[in-house]
Design an enzyme around this catalytic site. Structure first.
Site, PDB file in Angstrom:
ATOM      1  N   ARG A  71       0.864  -1.180   0.000  1.00  0.00           N
ATOM      2  CA  ARG A  71       0.000   0.000   0.000  1.00  0.00           C
ATOM      3  C   ARG A  71       0.902   1.232   0.000  1.00  0.00           C
ATOM      4  O   ARG A  71       1.964   1.224   0.606  1.00  0.00           O
ATOM      5  CB  ARG A  71      -0.891   0.016   1.247  1.00  0.00           C
ATOM      6  CG  ARG A  71      -1.647  -1.279   1.482  1.00  0.00           C
ATOM      7  CD  ARG A  71      -2.709  -1.536   0.443  1.00  0.00           C
ATOM      8  NE  ARG A  71      -3.435  -2.776   0.687  1.00  0.00           N
ATOM      9  CZ  ARG A  71      -4.351  -3.275  -0.109  1.00  0.00           C
ATOM     10  NH1 ARG A  71      -4.681  -2.639  -1.227  1.00  0.00           N
ATOM     11  NH2 ARG A  71      -4.975  -4.403   0.180  1.00  0.00           N
TER      12      ARG A  71
ATOM     13  N   ASP B 206      -9.420  -2.402  -8.144  1.00  0.00           N
ATOM     14  CA  ASP B 206      -9.968  -1.066  -8.386  1.00  0.00           C
ATOM     15  C   ASP B 206      -9.133   0.044  -7.755  1.00  0.00           C
ATOM     16  O   ASP B 206      -8.994   1.125  -8.327  1.00  0.00           O
ATOM     17  CB  ASP B 206     -11.427  -0.978  -7.922  1.00  0.00           C
ATOM     18  CG  ASP B 206     -11.610  -1.345  -6.456  1.00  0.00           C
ATOM     19  OD1 ASP B 206     -10.637  -1.739  -5.786  1.00  0.00           O
ATOM     20  OD2 ASP B 206     -12.755  -1.229  -5.973  1.00  0.00           O
TER      21      ASP B 206
ATOM     22  N   ASP C 258     -11.353 -11.392  -5.927  1.00  0.00           N
ATOM     23  CA  ASP C 258     -12.759 -11.044  -5.676  1.00  0.00           C
ATOM     24  C   ASP C 258     -13.621 -11.053  -6.925  1.00  0.00           C
ATOM     25  O   ASP C 258     -14.851 -11.114  -6.831  1.00  0.00           O
ATOM     26  CB  ASP C 258     -12.851  -9.654  -5.029  1.00  0.00           C
ATOM     27  CG  ASP C 258     -12.169  -9.595  -3.679  1.00  0.00           C
ATOM     28  OD1 ASP C 258     -12.000 -10.667  -3.055  1.00  0.00           O
ATOM     29  OD2 ASP C 258     -11.793  -8.492  -3.241  1.00  0.00           O
TER      30      ASP C 258
END
Length: 328
Positions: free
Chosen positions: A76, A107, A132
């Site tokens: 991240r 996304d 996912d």
């Protein structure tokens, strides 16, 4: 793109998924096939900021197609959320003479890529990599099929114990606010009930269904619960409600967690990742930017980041009907 394309870079960002290495491999090898140089970037957008580049050629990605995770690693990056951080990332790309970027992720990865591409007018192509399967504009995302197989295998083993001890197992699977993993694995593993965010079953209906199953002679059951389901605050709360209202059941909870992200990718994911990786470089050579490479009806498609990010992917409603029928 007016500037001639001579060198690209590739990175992975967000949560890892099986098949990311296969996608990197395809990007690197199509770059070489097309006469382009290619850099890999360690640790996603954070690596862009901290200048963590490595030259990659066809032999550097040998024996990676079968490996889970991402050898380029992921992280991240709060720094990339700032204009200063993105400026530093751009400066590092220019210092390495990188003309375009391929990003593999979900996304969040695409949101960052879209902003970056528009701010600095650098061509960026996205490859959907997330277990996912929640990215709009593509039938499948890299890692989804492998995760499904992992979940079904786990539930099959849990069912052995459920049957041996006449127990009700609640099995929580990943998916955030998308129920694809829960719905498909639930059907594939023969679950009695499936709880997904897209369909609010409600605790009363669940209890009624389980009570009916018990009275019909079922002594063990499997309920697959998507982590984003809204029937309770968490799976433990759902288990407590069932145990309190239906004391004849012995309720157990299993959270599969990050086991779903690991492991060697399935053949399907290896082929999908290879097609999308090749397609990403093809898109750059054709002059595209700020798009995701997806697959629809077995064909490669180019989808604007805005479409992939801002439009929620619809769940296959027919599968819900199938689930209702085969679990009865």
């Amino acid at each position: 793109m007016s500037k001639k394309l001579t060198k690209i870079a590739v990175l992975t960002s967000g949560g890892d998924s099986p098949g990311m290495n296969a996608a990197i491999r395809a990007v690197v090898r199509n770059a070489a096939y097309s006469g382009l140089k290619c850099d890999g970037v360690y640790r996603g957008y954070q690596g862009l900021i901290e200048n963590e580049f490595i030259e990659l050629g066809p032999r550097d990605v040998k024996n990676t197609i079968n490996r889970g995770g991402t050898f380029l690693k992921s992280a991240r990056s709060k720094g990339f959320m700032t204009k200063e951080g993105r400026q530093k990332a751009y400066d590092n790309l220019m210092a390495r003479d990188v003309d375009a970027l391929v990003v593999i992720g979900g996304d969040g990865t695409f949101k960052g890529a879209s902003i970056f591409s528009k701010e600095f007018d650098i061509p960026i192509i996205g490859i959907p990599g997330t277990i996912d399967n929640d990215i709009n504009g593509t039938d499948y995302t890299i890692g989804y099929d492998t995760a499904l197989n992992t979940v079904v295998e786990a539930i099959d083993k849990i069912r052995d114990t459920a049957s041996s001890h006449d127990r009700l197992f609640l099995v929580e699977v990943m998916g955030r606010d998308a129920g694809d993993i829960a719905l498909n694995s639930g059907i594939g593993a023969g679950a009695e009930e499936i709880l997904i965010p897209e369909e609010d079953m409600g605790i009363e209906r669940l209890l009624e269904s389980l009570d009916k199953s018990r009275k019909a002679g079922k002594t063990s059951s499997i309920v697959v619960v998507s982590e984003g389901d809204q029937i309770g605050k968490n799976i433990a709360e759902v288990a407590d409600s069932i145990q309190t209202r239906l004391p004849d059941y012995e309720v157990k909870v299993t959270v599969l967690g990050h086991i779903q992200r690991g492991g060697s990718p399935s053949c399907f994911d290896r082929v999908l990742a290879s097609r999308l990786g090749v397609g990403a470089v093809d898109a750059l050579l054709e002059g595209y930017s700020n798009i995701m490479v997806g697959i629809e009806h077995k064909k490669i498609v180019y989808v604007p980041f805005e479409t992939a990010i801002n439009i929620k992917k619809e769940l296959d409603k027919d599968l819900i009907r199938v689930s209702d029928i085969v679990s009865s």
